[in-house]
Every structure is written in C-alpha cells, then in structure tokens.
Design a protein around this motif. Structure first.
Motif, PDB file in Angstrom:
ATOM      1  N   LEU A 108       0.897  -1.243  -0.031  1.00 44.90           N
ATOM      2  CA  LEU A 108      -0.137   0.000  -0.127  1.00 44.90           C
ATOM      3  C   LEU A 108       0.672   1.260   0.006  1.00 44.90           C
ATOM      4  CD1 LEU A 108      -2.800   0.747  -0.166  1.00 44.90           C
ATOM      5  CD2 LEU A 108      -3.076   0.765   2.502  1.00 44.90           C
ATOM      6  N   ILE A 109       1.926   1.250   0.778  1.00 48.25           N
ATOM      7  CA  ILE A 109       2.829   2.325   0.894  1.00 48.25           C
ATOM      8  C   ILE A 109       3.541   2.485  -0.697  1.00 48.25           C
ATOM      9  CG2 ILE A 109       5.053   3.228   1.557  1.00 48.25           C
ATOM     10  CD1 ILE A 109       4.234   1.885   4.175  1.00 48.25           C
ATOM     11  N   VAL A 110       3.859   1.434  -1.322  1.00 49.15           N
ATOM     12  CA  VAL A 110       4.300   1.629  -2.746  1.00 49.15           C
ATOM     13  C   VAL A 110       3.434   2.247  -3.651  1.00 49.15           C
ATOM     14  CG1 VAL A 110       5.184   0.243  -4.679  1.00 49.15           C
ATOM     15  CG2 VAL A 110       5.764  -0.242  -2.429  1.00 49.15           C
ATOM     16  N   SER A 111       1.996   1.833  -3.432  1.00 47.26           N
ATOM     17  CA  SER A 111       0.994   2.245  -4.226  1.00 47.26           C
ATOM     18  C   SER A 111       0.862   3.612  -4.148  1.00 47.26           C
ATOM     19  CB  SER A 111      -0.485   1.614  -3.917  1.00 47.26           C
ATOM     20  OG  SER A 111      -1.299   2.029  -4.806  1.00 47.26           O
ATOM     21  N   LEU A 112       0.944   4.189  -2.916  1.00 48.12           N
ATOM     22  CA  LEU A 112       0.679   5.633  -2.745  1.00 48.12           C
ATOM     23  C   LEU A 112       2.033   6.569  -3.103  1.00 48.12           C
ATOM     24  CD1 LEU A 112      -0.756   5.503   1.188  1.00 48.12           C
ATOM     25  CD2 LEU A 112      -2.023   6.146  -0.899  1.00 48.12           C
ATOM     26  N   LEU A 113       2.972   6.029  -3.094  1.00 44.79           N
ATOM     27  CA  LEU A 113       4.120   6.538  -3.681  1.00 44.79           C
ATOM     28  C   LEU A 113       4.107   6.960  -5.052  1.00 44.79           C
ATOM     29  CD1 LEU A 113       7.121   5.190  -1.368  1.00 44.79           C
ATOM     30  CD2 LEU A 113       5.951   7.363  -1.365  1.00 44.79           C
ATOM     31  N   PHE A 157       2.725  14.432  -9.199  1.00 42.99           N
ATOM     32  CA  PHE A 157       3.828  15.367  -9.530  1.00 42.99           C
ATOM     33  C   PHE A 157       3.964  15.208 -11.118  1.00 42.99           C
ATOM     34  CE2 PHE A 157       8.429  16.160 -10.486  1.00 42.99           C
ATOM     35  CZ  PHE A 157       8.395  17.251  -9.867  1.00 42.99           C
ATOM     36  N   LEU A 158       3.924  14.286 -11.973  1.00 42.31           N
ATOM     37  CA  LEU A 158       3.841  14.328 -13.395  1.00 42.31           C
ATOM     38  C   LEU A 158       2.618  14.962 -14.034  1.00 42.31           C
ATOM     39  CD1 LEU A 158       5.037  10.727 -14.043  1.00 42.31           C
ATOM     40  CD2 LEU A 158       6.542  12.838 -14.325  1.00 42.31           C
ATOM     41  N   ALA A 172       3.328  15.943  -2.661  1.00 45.26           N
ATOM     42  CA  ALA A 172       4.125  16.252  -1.441  1.00 45.26           C
ATOM     43  C   ALA A 172       3.140  15.709  -0.357  1.00 45.26           C
ATOM     44  CB  ALA A 172       4.756  17.566  -0.969  1.00 45.26           C
ATOM     45  N   LEU A 173       1.945  16.388  -0.286  1.00 45.45           N
ATOM     46  CA  LEU A 173       0.851  15.762   0.549  1.00 45.45           C
ATOM     47  C   LEU A 173       0.495  14.436   0.675  1.00 45.45           C
ATOM     48  CD1 LEU A 173      -1.797  18.646   0.389  1.00 45.45           C
ATOM     49  CD2 LEU A 173      -0.064  18.384   2.160  1.00 45.45           C
ATOM     50  N   GLU A 174       0.420  13.904  -0.395  1.00 42.45           N
ATOM     51  CA  GLU A 174       0.354  12.283  -0.715  1.00 42.45           C
ATOM     52  C   GLU A 174       1.375  11.574   0.221  1.00 42.45           C
ATOM     53  OE1 GLU A 174      -1.551   8.826  -2.233  1.00 42.45           O
ATOM     54  OE2 GLU A 174      -2.130  10.896  -2.622  1.00 42.45           O
ATOM     55  N   ILE A 175       2.710  11.918  -0.024  1.00 44.90           N
ATOM     56  CA  ILE A 175       3.474  11.389   0.643  1.00 44.90           C
ATOM     57  C   ILE A 175       3.765  11.837   2.289  1.00 44.90           C
ATOM     58  CG2 ILE A 175       6.276  11.340   0.798  1.00 44.90           C
ATOM     59  CD1 ILE A 175       6.398  11.862  -2.309  1.00 44.90           C
ATOM     60  N   VAL A 176       3.736  12.982   2.400  1.00 39.74           N
ATOM     61  CA  VAL A 176       3.708  13.250   3.996  1.00 39.74           C
ATOM     62  C   VAL A 176       2.487  12.642   4.532  1.00 39.74           C
ATOM     63  CG1 VAL A 176       3.603  15.118   5.685  1.00 39.74           C
ATOM     64  CG2 VAL A 176       5.112  15.415   3.552  1.00 39.74           C
ATOM     65  N   ILE A 177       1.337  12.944   4.099  1.00 44.83           N
ATOM     66  CA  ILE A 177       0.108  12.444   5.030  1.00 44.83           C
ATOM     67  C   ILE A 177      -0.192  11.186   4.781  1.00 44.83           C
ATOM     68  CG2 ILE A 177      -2.425  13.009   5.204  1.00 44.83           C
ATOM     69  CD1 ILE A 177      -1.841  15.595   4.575  1.00 44.83           C
ATOM     70  N   TYR A 178      -0.419  10.611   3.641  1.00 41.68           N
ATOM     71  CA  TYR A 178      -0.753   9.234   3.618  1.00 41.68           C
ATOM     72  C   TYR A 178       0.177   8.495   3.713  1.00 41.68           C
ATOM     73  CZ  TYR A 178      -5.173  10.902   1.774  1.00 41.68           C
ATOM     74  OH  TYR A 178      -6.496  11.671   1.645  1.00 41.68           O
ATOM     75  N   ALA A 179       1.179   8.335   3.038  1.00 45.81           N
ATOM     76  CA  ALA A 179       2.469   7.426   2.985  1.00 45.81           C
ATOM     77  C   ALA A 179       3.148   7.583   4.410  1.00 45.81           C
ATOM     78  CB  ALA A 179       3.310   7.474   1.913  1.00 45.81           C
ATOM     79  N   GLY A 180       3.151   8.650   4.925  1.00 42.33           N
ATOM     80  CA  GLY A 180       3.912   8.743   6.142  1.00 42.33           C
ATOM     81  C   GLY A 180       3.197   8.632   7.542  1.00 42.33           C
ATOM     82  N   ALA A 181       2.152   9.493   7.705  1.00 40.64           N
ATOM     83  CA  ALA A 181       1.370   9.611   9.086  1.00 40.64           C
ATOM     84  C   ALA A 181       0.433   8.475   9.123  1.00 40.64           C
ATOM     85  CB  ALA A 181       0.844  10.727   9.293  1.00 40.64           C
TER      86      ALA A 181
END
Length: 91
Positions: free
Chosen positions: A33-38, A45-46, A54-63
């Motif tokens: 799931l983390i790979v999917s979110l990244l 970004f593309l 950036a929000l996708e990475i920080v909020i979802y894949a991070g927190a």
C-alpha cells in the motif's frame, strides 16, 4: 520520456494495489500500500501538482501508514492462530 514514466507509475500503482488487496499477511499488505501511494504521488507530480504529491507522501504514506503499522503490531495478528486444547475432568 514523461509519458513513459507516467504509464510506468500507473502500472506500479495498479499492481501494488492489487497485491495489497490479495495479501494475507497484514505487514506485507501495508508495504504494498505504501508503494501504491508513492506511485500515485509520482502521478500527481507528473500531472503538474507537486503540492498534492508532497501531501500524498507526507500525509498518507507517512502518517496514516505509521498508524496502520502501529495497529497491526498492537493487535499482534498471527497468520496461524495458536490452537489451545481445553483439558476437562474426563480427559
């Protein structure tokens, strides 16, 4: 170049999401799931939305994933539950 990277990220997002849904082990499903979110963050970004990426990475894949991992570790989910045998007076 950008178009091929877009399609590559889309295929990775789809494949890892399907892998996350089909895994019996919760820890492996969270990694997929983390790979999917990244991969979705790369897609953002593309498409010209770096702030959303950036929000996708920080909020979802991070927190959120840290909370999921914490819940899985607290619940201590086993793949093979322990079988207990109750010994009664007649055994």
């Amino acid at each position: 170049m950008m178009e091929s990277l877009f399609y590559l990220a889309a295929v990775i997002a789809l494949a890892s999401t399907i892998a996350a849904l089909t895994r019996a082990n919760a820890a492996h499903a969270l990694i997929y799931l983390i790979v999917s979110l990244l991969a979705v963050a790369v897609l953002f970004f593309l498409m010209g939305a770096p702030f959303a990426a950036a929000l996708e990475i920080v909020i979802y894949a991070g927190a959120i994933m840290v909370l999921f991992v914490f819940v899985v570790m607290v619940l201590d989910v086993d793949e093979h539950p322990h079988q207990t045998v109750a010994l009664g007076a007649g055994d």
